[in-house]
Design a protein around this motif. Structure first.
Motif, short mmCIF file in Angstrom:
data_model
loop_
_atom_site.label_atom_id
_atom_site.label_comp_id
_atom_site.label_asym_id
_atom_site.label_seq_id
_atom_site.Cartn_x
_atom_site.Cartn_y
_atom_site.Cartn_z
N UNK A 2 0.83 -1.20 0.00
CA UNK A 2 0.00 0.00 0.00
C UNK A 2 0.87 1.26 0.00
N UNK A 3 1.98 1.22 0.71
CA UNK A 3 2.88 2.39 0.75
C UNK A 3 3.47 2.67 -0.64
N UNK A 4 3.82 1.61 -1.38
CA UNK A 4 4.36 1.76 -2.73
C UNK A 4 3.31 2.38 -3.64
N UNK A 5 2.09 1.89 -3.57
CA UNK A 5 0.99 2.41 -4.40
C UNK A 5 0.72 3.87 -4.06
N UNK A 6 0.63 4.17 -2.77
CA UNK A 6 0.36 5.55 -2.34
C UNK A 6 1.48 6.50 -2.71
N UNK A 7 2.72 6.03 -2.62
CA UNK A 7 3.84 6.93 -2.95
C UNK A 7 3.86 7.28 -4.44
N UNK A 8 3.54 6.32 -5.29
CA UNK A 8 3.49 6.64 -6.72
C UNK A 8 2.27 7.48 -7.06
N UNK A 29 4.70 -0.43 -14.89
CA UNK A 29 4.30 -1.83 -15.05
C UNK A 29 4.32 -2.56 -13.71
N UNK A 30 5.33 -2.30 -12.92
CA UNK A 30 5.39 -2.90 -11.59
C UNK A 30 4.25 -2.35 -10.72
N UNK A 31 3.96 -1.08 -10.86
CA UNK A 31 2.85 -0.45 -10.13
C UNK A 31 1.54 -1.17 -10.43
N UNK A 32 1.28 -1.45 -11.72
CA UNK A 32 0.05 -2.15 -12.09
C UNK A 32 -0.01 -3.54 -11.48
N UNK A 33 1.10 -4.25 -11.51
CA UNK A 33 1.15 -5.61 -10.96
C UNK A 33 0.94 -5.58 -9.45
N UNK A 34 1.64 -4.69 -8.76
CA UNK A 34 1.51 -4.59 -7.30
C UNK A 34 0.09 -4.19 -6.93
N UNK A 35 -0.50 -3.27 -7.67
CA UNK A 35 -1.86 -2.84 -7.39
C UNK A 35 -2.86 -3.99 -7.57
N UNK A 70 -3.15 9.66 -13.48
CA UNK A 70 -2.62 8.36 -13.08
C UNK A 70 -2.59 7.43 -14.28
N UNK A 71 -1.77 6.40 -14.22
CA UNK A 71 -1.74 5.44 -15.31
C UNK A 71 -2.98 4.57 -15.25
N UNK A 72 -3.26 3.92 -16.37
CA UNK A 72 -4.41 3.04 -16.41
C UNK A 72 -4.12 1.78 -15.62
N UNK A 73 -5.09 1.41 -14.81
CA UNK A 73 -5.01 0.17 -14.06
C UNK A 73 -6.41 -0.38 -13.93
N UNK A 74 -6.52 -1.66 -14.02
CA UNK A 74 -7.82 -2.29 -13.94
C UNK A 74 -8.30 -2.38 -12.50
N UNK A 75 -7.38 -2.55 -11.59
CA UNK A 75 -7.77 -2.78 -10.20
C UNK A 75 -8.12 -1.51 -9.50
#
Length: 75
Positions: A2-8, A29-35, A70-75
């Protein structure tokens, strides 16, 4: 995670665009996977992994950052 997602998500727009250029787009890409993993969304995880191997996603990321912040993410 969650900290990684929030920081980006909280980065300034210019930094987000810089991270979307071709060599640095791996961050998004890593952001999308982690999310997707964080939200336990298997479909988003599969799409994120597929997008990892598509070389022109950086263009789409820049457009989405400019339009939505923000970048596109499905989640």
């Amino acid at each position: 995670m969650k900290a990684f997602i929030d920081s980006l998500d909280s980065m300034p727009l210019l930094v987000k665009i810089i991270l979307a250029i071709p060599a640095l787009d791996i961050v998004w890409n890593i952001y999308r996977i982690v999310s997707a993993v964080y939200k336990k969304d298997m479909v988003a995880l599969i799409v994120s992994i597929v997008l990892l191997f598509i070389p022109i996603t950086w263009i789409f990321d820049i457009v989405m950052i400019l339009l939505t912040g923000s970048v596109w993410k499905m989640a």
